[in-house]
Design a protein around this motif. Structure first.
Motif, PDB file in Angstrom:
ATOM      1  N   TYR A 106       0.840  -1.191   0.000  1.00 23.00           N
ATOM      2  CA  TYR A 106       0.000   0.000   0.000  1.00 23.00           C
ATOM      3  C   TYR A 106       0.880   1.249   0.000  1.00 23.00           C
ATOM      4  O   TYR A 106       1.623   1.495   0.953  1.00 23.00           O
ATOM      5  CB  TYR A 106      -0.945  -0.031   1.195  1.00 23.00           C
ATOM      6  N   THR A 107       0.803   2.025  -1.077  1.00 16.71           N
ATOM      7  CA  THR A 107       1.730   3.122  -1.310  1.00 16.71           C
ATOM      8  C   THR A 107       1.087   4.471  -1.018  1.00 16.71           C
ATOM      9  O   THR A 107       0.019   4.796  -1.566  1.00 16.71           O
ATOM     10  CB  THR A 107       2.242   3.101  -2.761  1.00 16.71           C
ATOM     11  N   GLN A 108       1.756   5.232  -0.172  1.00 15.56           N
ATOM     12  CA  GLN A 108       1.331   6.581   0.155  1.00 15.56           C
ATOM     13  C   GLN A 108       1.637   7.530  -0.997  1.00 15.56           C
ATOM     14  O   GLN A 108       2.505   7.251  -1.843  1.00 15.56           O
ATOM     15  CB  GLN A 108       2.099   7.077   1.398  1.00 15.56           C
ATOM     16  N   PRO A 109       0.975   8.706  -1.057  1.00 13.94           N
ATOM     17  CA  PRO A 109       1.318   9.701  -2.079  1.00 13.94           C
ATOM     18  C   PRO A 109       2.789  10.107  -2.046  1.00 13.94           C
ATOM     19  O   PRO A 109       3.355  10.469  -3.087  1.00 13.94           O
ATOM     20  CB  PRO A 109       0.409  10.886  -1.737  1.00 13.94           C
ATOM     21  N   ASN A 110       3.436  10.041  -0.871  1.00 15.15           N
ATOM     22  CA  ASN A 110       4.852  10.405  -0.780  1.00 15.15           C
ATOM     23  C   ASN A 110       5.790   9.239  -1.116  1.00 15.15           C
ATOM     24  O   ASN A 110       7.010   9.370  -0.993  1.00 15.15           O
ATOM     25  CB  ASN A 110       5.183  10.949   0.611  1.00 15.15           C
ATOM     26  N   GLY A 111       5.234   8.095  -1.517  1.00 19.63           N
ATOM     27  CA  GLY A 111       6.057   6.962  -1.922  1.00 19.63           C
ATOM     28  C   GLY A 111       6.294   5.929  -0.850  1.00 19.63           C
ATOM     29  O   GLY A 111       6.776   4.822  -1.154  1.00 19.63           O
TER      30      GLY A 111
END
Length: 241
Positions: free
Chosen positions: A40-45
């Protein structure tokens, strides 16, 4: 004399079930969330994995069109994604027209700091059942989200994340708008718990800056306040059918 023809035997009519089931569904950006998967990837990577998501609800109620409330059971419930404890059947929920569902994260202060041993073994406030209690001083853990993260997809090492919502400060009320009627048909209300929103909207939670909050101390309280603000959008109504 001719024997009269007997009418065919009709099968018994099974009445449709009344009441409602609440189904809480963990998601990431609207897709099913699976525990223990580093995907699961956050907008900040940052890439996240969740091992536990466990939540105590209080004052769980259906809200009528005139704003009066119908308590479901005694109002307490415990959601535990790790064991699949996510669906709750309230067969005796009264008939009527409703506009939503309301609940509180965590119990009121008197219960929070009361004796956890008074509750039956299967009750959502039984600390031996849930493991969500910090003792007499700390009270209940209202919500526990634990797992791991890494800075980006190519990073080789992971670090822990742990967000435990607790203390009277963070008792939070949610209202989820639904429009439905309960009559002779049992219905299911689907409620989303979206972890992507919990960690990014409107507050970006940058885990490499701080990945732990147990709701105590200035820095952890400030971080938990952001998580709670995000949670207002993370819990949302989906459908009733």
């Amino acid at each position: 004399a001719c024997e009269k023809t007997k009418p065919p035997v009709q099968p018994p009519v099974t009445p449709e079930k009344k009441g409602i089931t609440l189904s809480f569904n963990a998601e990431w950006n609207g897709q099913p969330l699976e525990l223990s998967k580093m995907q699961y990837t956050q907008p900040n990577g940052e890439v996240l994995m969740f091992r536990t998501w466990s939540t105590i609800l209080a004052k769980l109620s259906l809200v009528r069109e005139d704003n009066t409330e119908e308590l479901l059971g005694d109002g307490y419930q415990w959601i535990n994604l790790a064991t699949g404890r996510t669906q709750f059947n309230y067969a005796t929920a009264p008939a009527g027209n409703y506009k939503g569902i309301r609940f509180q994260l965590g119990p009121d202060s008197a219960i929070n700091h009361g004796d956890p041993n008074i509750w039956p073994a299967t009750h959502p406030l039984n600390s031996n059942l849930t493991g969500l209690h910090w003792g007499w001083a700390g009270g209940y853990i209202f919500q526990a989200i634990d797992g791991e993260y890494k800075d980006n997809a190519s990073a080789g090492t992971t670090s822990g994340l742990s967000f435990h919502t607790a203390t009277d400060l963070f008792q939070t009320t949610y209202f989820l708008p639904f429009n439905f009627s309960l009559d002779t048909k049992h219905k299911t209300a689907n409620i989303a718990m979206d972890a992507a929103i919990m960690f990014s909207q409107p507050n970006a939670i940058v885990l490499k800056n701080k990945s732990v909050s147990h709701s105590s101390g200035p820095a952890e309280v400030a971080l938990m306040q952001k998580i709670i603000e995000n949670s207002k959008g993370a819990y949302r109504s989906v459908s009733v059918n």
